[in-house]
Design a protein around this motif. Sequence first.
Motif, PDB file in Angstrom:
ATOM      1  N   LYS A 116      19.888 -34.766 -23.243  1.00 56.72           N
ATOM      2  CA  LYS A 116      19.028 -34.719 -22.072  1.00 56.72           C
ATOM      3  C   LYS A 116      18.291 -33.385 -22.097  1.00 56.72           C
ATOM      4  O   LYS A 116      18.884 -32.339 -22.354  1.00 56.72           O
ATOM      5  CB  LYS A 116      19.856 -34.833 -20.788  1.00 56.72           C
ATOM      6  N   THR A 117      16.991 -33.393 -21.827  1.00 57.05           N
ATOM      7  CA  THR A 117      16.215 -32.163 -21.851  1.00 57.05           C
ATOM      8  C   THR A 117      16.783 -31.159 -20.865  1.00 57.05           C
ATOM      9  O   THR A 117      17.037 -31.489 -19.699  1.00 57.05           O
ATOM     10  CB  THR A 117      14.738 -32.445 -21.526  1.00 57.05           C
ATOM     11  N   TYR A 118      16.977 -29.943 -21.335  1.00 52.43           N
ATOM     12  CA  TYR A 118      17.604 -28.884 -20.538  1.00 52.43           C
ATOM     13  C   TYR A 118      16.496 -28.093 -19.841  1.00 52.43           C
ATOM     14  O   TYR A 118      15.964 -27.128 -20.375  1.00 52.43           O
ATOM     15  CB  TYR A 118      18.423 -28.005 -21.489  1.00 52.43           C
ATOM     16  N   SER A 146      18.773 -22.843  -9.099  1.00 55.81           N
ATOM     17  CA  SER A 146      19.631 -23.809  -8.397  1.00 55.81           C
ATOM     18  C   SER A 146      19.697 -25.157  -9.098  1.00 55.81           C
ATOM     19  O   SER A 146      20.075 -26.156  -8.499  1.00 55.81           O
ATOM     20  CB  SER A 146      19.152 -24.001  -6.943  1.00 55.81           C
ATOM     21  N   THR A 147      19.294 -25.197 -10.369  1.00 58.44           N
ATOM     22  CA  THR A 147      19.388 -26.436 -11.133  1.00 58.44           C
ATOM     23  C   THR A 147      20.439 -26.286 -12.216  1.00 58.44           C
ATOM     24  O   THR A 147      20.290 -25.437 -13.104  1.00 58.44           O
ATOM     25  CB  THR A 147      18.045 -26.785 -11.780  1.00 58.44           C
ATOM     26  N   PRO A 148      21.515 -27.035 -12.149  1.00 56.66           N
ATOM     27  CA  PRO A 148      22.565 -26.897 -13.162  1.00 56.66           C
ATOM     28  C   PRO A 148      22.117 -27.484 -14.491  1.00 56.66           C
ATOM     29  O   PRO A 148      21.223 -28.330 -14.543  1.00 56.66           O
ATOM     30  CB  PRO A 148      23.731 -27.694 -12.574  1.00 56.66           C
ATOM     31  N   PRO A 149      22.699 -27.023 -15.585  1.00 53.46           N
ATOM     32  CA  PRO A 149      22.374 -27.605 -16.893  1.00 53.46           C
ATOM     33  C   PRO A 149      22.890 -29.029 -16.983  1.00 53.46           C
ATOM     34  O   PRO A 149      23.746 -29.441 -16.196  1.00 53.46           O
ATOM     35  CB  PRO A 149      23.103 -26.681 -17.881  1.00 53.46           C
ATOM     36  N   PRO A 154      17.473 -24.274 -23.553  1.00 55.10           N
ATOM     37  CA  PRO A 154      16.830 -24.691 -22.304  1.00 55.10           C
ATOM     38  C   PRO A 154      15.308 -24.544 -22.376  1.00 55.10           C
ATOM     39  O   PRO A 154      14.770 -23.737 -23.146  1.00 55.10           O
ATOM     40  CB  PRO A 154      17.444 -23.769 -21.256  1.00 55.10           C
ATOM     41  N   VAL A 155      14.613 -25.327 -21.561  1.00 49.98           N
ATOM     42  CA  VAL A 155      13.155 -25.288 -21.459  1.00 49.98           C
ATOM     43  C   VAL A 155      12.789 -24.739 -20.093  1.00 49.98           C
ATOM     44  O   VAL A 155      13.210 -25.279 -19.060  1.00 49.98           O
ATOM     45  CB  VAL A 155      12.549 -26.692 -21.661  1.00 49.98           C
ATOM     46  N   SER A 156      12.024 -23.659 -20.061  1.00 49.34           N
ATOM     47  CA  SER A 156      11.649 -23.032 -18.799  1.00 49.34           C
ATOM     48  C   SER A 156      10.503 -23.779 -18.143  1.00 49.34           C
ATOM     49  O   SER A 156       9.545 -24.195 -18.807  1.00 49.34           O
ATOM     50  CB  SER A 156      11.243 -21.570 -19.035  1.00 49.34           C
ATOM     51  N   THR A 157      10.600 -23.916 -16.829  1.00 43.98           N
ATOM     52  CA  THR A 157       9.520 -24.531 -16.049  1.00 43.98           C
ATOM     53  C   THR A 157       8.785 -23.514 -15.187  1.00 43.98           C
ATOM     54  O   THR A 157       7.871 -23.883 -14.450  1.00 43.98           O
ATOM     55  CB  THR A 157      10.092 -25.652 -15.158  1.00 43.98           C
TER      56      THR A 157
END
Length: 622
Positions: free
Chosen positions: A279-281, A286-289, A565-568
């Motif tokens: 699943k894309t990380y 406040s968003t868990p992996p 992880p991918v930063s938003t």
Amino acid sequence: MKKQLLLLLLLTIHLAKGQEIKELEVATEVDQATVFVTNAQVFRKGSVTVGPGITTIKFKDLSPFITPNSIQAKVNGGIAILSVTHKQEFSEKLEKPEELLKLEEESAKRERELALLTAKKSSIEEEIEFFTTNRNIGGDEALNIESFRQISEFYSRRMYQLRVDLLETEAKIEKQRASASELRNEINSISSIKNFASGSVLIKVESTGRNTVDVGLSYVVKNAGWLPSYDIQAADINSPVNLVYKANIRQDTKVDWKDVKIKLSTADPNTSGVKPELKTYYLDYSTPPPIYGNAIKQVSGIVMDEDGAPLPGASVIVKGTTIGTQTDFDGRYSLTLPDQQSSLVFNYIGFKTLTKPVYSETLNVMMSEDNQALDEVVVAGYGSNAKVRRSEAVAEAEFDAGSSPAPAPSPPLPVVQVRRQTAVEFDIDIPFSVPSDNTSYSLKIANYKVPADFKYVSIPKAEPSVYLTAGIWDWEKFNLLEGEANLFFENTFVGKTILDLRNAADTLQLSLGRDQNIVISRKKITDYSSTKFIGSKKEETRDWMISIKNNKREKVRIEVFDQIPVSTLDEISVELQEKSKGSIDQDTGYVKWDLDIEPGQTEEVRLKYAIKYPRNKRLYIE
């Protein structure tokens, strides 16, 4: 004047007799059936002689589960069809079959025996209570030692015998109850078969003369369908895969299909071998992996009615797919699920359709009766008054007798596969019988020897296992559907998997299950995983080591997947610091290693990344 009135009356009677509508019954059997994933379209043909004027042709003894607006009729010879009427008819009195009468007689006998045993148990319990409450055997009169000994011995012997009798009686009662319950279930199963209306279709036609005509009738009927399943057999990683395509047909339309030309259509009027997916990380406050390791891959349970009685033969299908199964005699089912979260759809005759999401590996459901449906088709009991439910549908005068396909080359059954605009059809050239018993009958409709590209795949972050996969090219030409598959590798059954076509690309990846001879682990390198502060920023580093050991006797090719992880957000940056010659997809953060590992050798790859973000913010990082 009287003569003129008499003549007019005779003329009127003559005209009325001339206009009287005759009703002719035509006896037919199911000739063809197009079976969909749910429901089926049934075709019947017959011949009848009609006279001049208006005649009603009656098709009788049809299924009570016909969809009225699906009825289509055809009469040749230039005969005009005026209307088509559908009926549900109940007999004035339904005679009980001899088998049912014998079972009811035996049931009554067992109930009487159970009542006698229950009475005996009560009597024993009362005697035990009497002795227990009257233990003061002396009363006001003194007893000598000999009398006391005799009474005491009598009391002990009698109490012992009573307790033994009580235990034996209770055991007999339990056995008798089980026997009576089994008999009642058998009676209910026979009664449920008999307690349905008989459907009929009336075709009103008009003819200018006396003609012998062929009549055809088709309609869609409920409580029928088919589901695909597969056997995937791989002898070794150097041989082609043998893919056996099977169709599991069932029907409980209350009409047996005897030697019927069957067409299957994809249209819709215990150890899992399913490998995990990444699943894309996405990285955000406040968003868990993403969480792995708790994906539900197999679900089982019991399907019951509102009284808690099991429902055998209930249909259980993964919503939006052709993956499904049926409950056994005890109402139990077991089903392998696709990798993504799923919902199950439960269907049973006379009950409301039920959809339930799957939150755990055990899902027991209780279905409620569909009273409206029961009012339409179920008889209240034997000897009830006649009831008729009528629904009319003036249908188009169309009837397709079907094509005459050539047999397919060397499949288990002669089958022709036809790709329509919106569906695929499997035309079985040999007539086949399907009784109305809601039992699943398996047909082998194709057998493919397909070249495959074998490789091992592992996602240790999700699961520390290595899966053998087989890639098949040009899989679209096989007209496969989603379904459960039994896995056989090196002539051994290794579990079940799902043929999931929703995520398939040019190459269809078949998961052939785990290989225990390749050991993989993923561990955090503590010395290089740290947190530090740089000005207004906080920097956290994660360092992972993946180790793969090949305990097989031959070299293996393995794909290993992990992710960063991918930063938003612009204020969160992710820096990849080490990936050991792996490749990365920048959009998803997936990291992939293609490794060739010699027998007995161990390979290690490293994944290290750093995340910077404002020090006053909180970020969930694995």
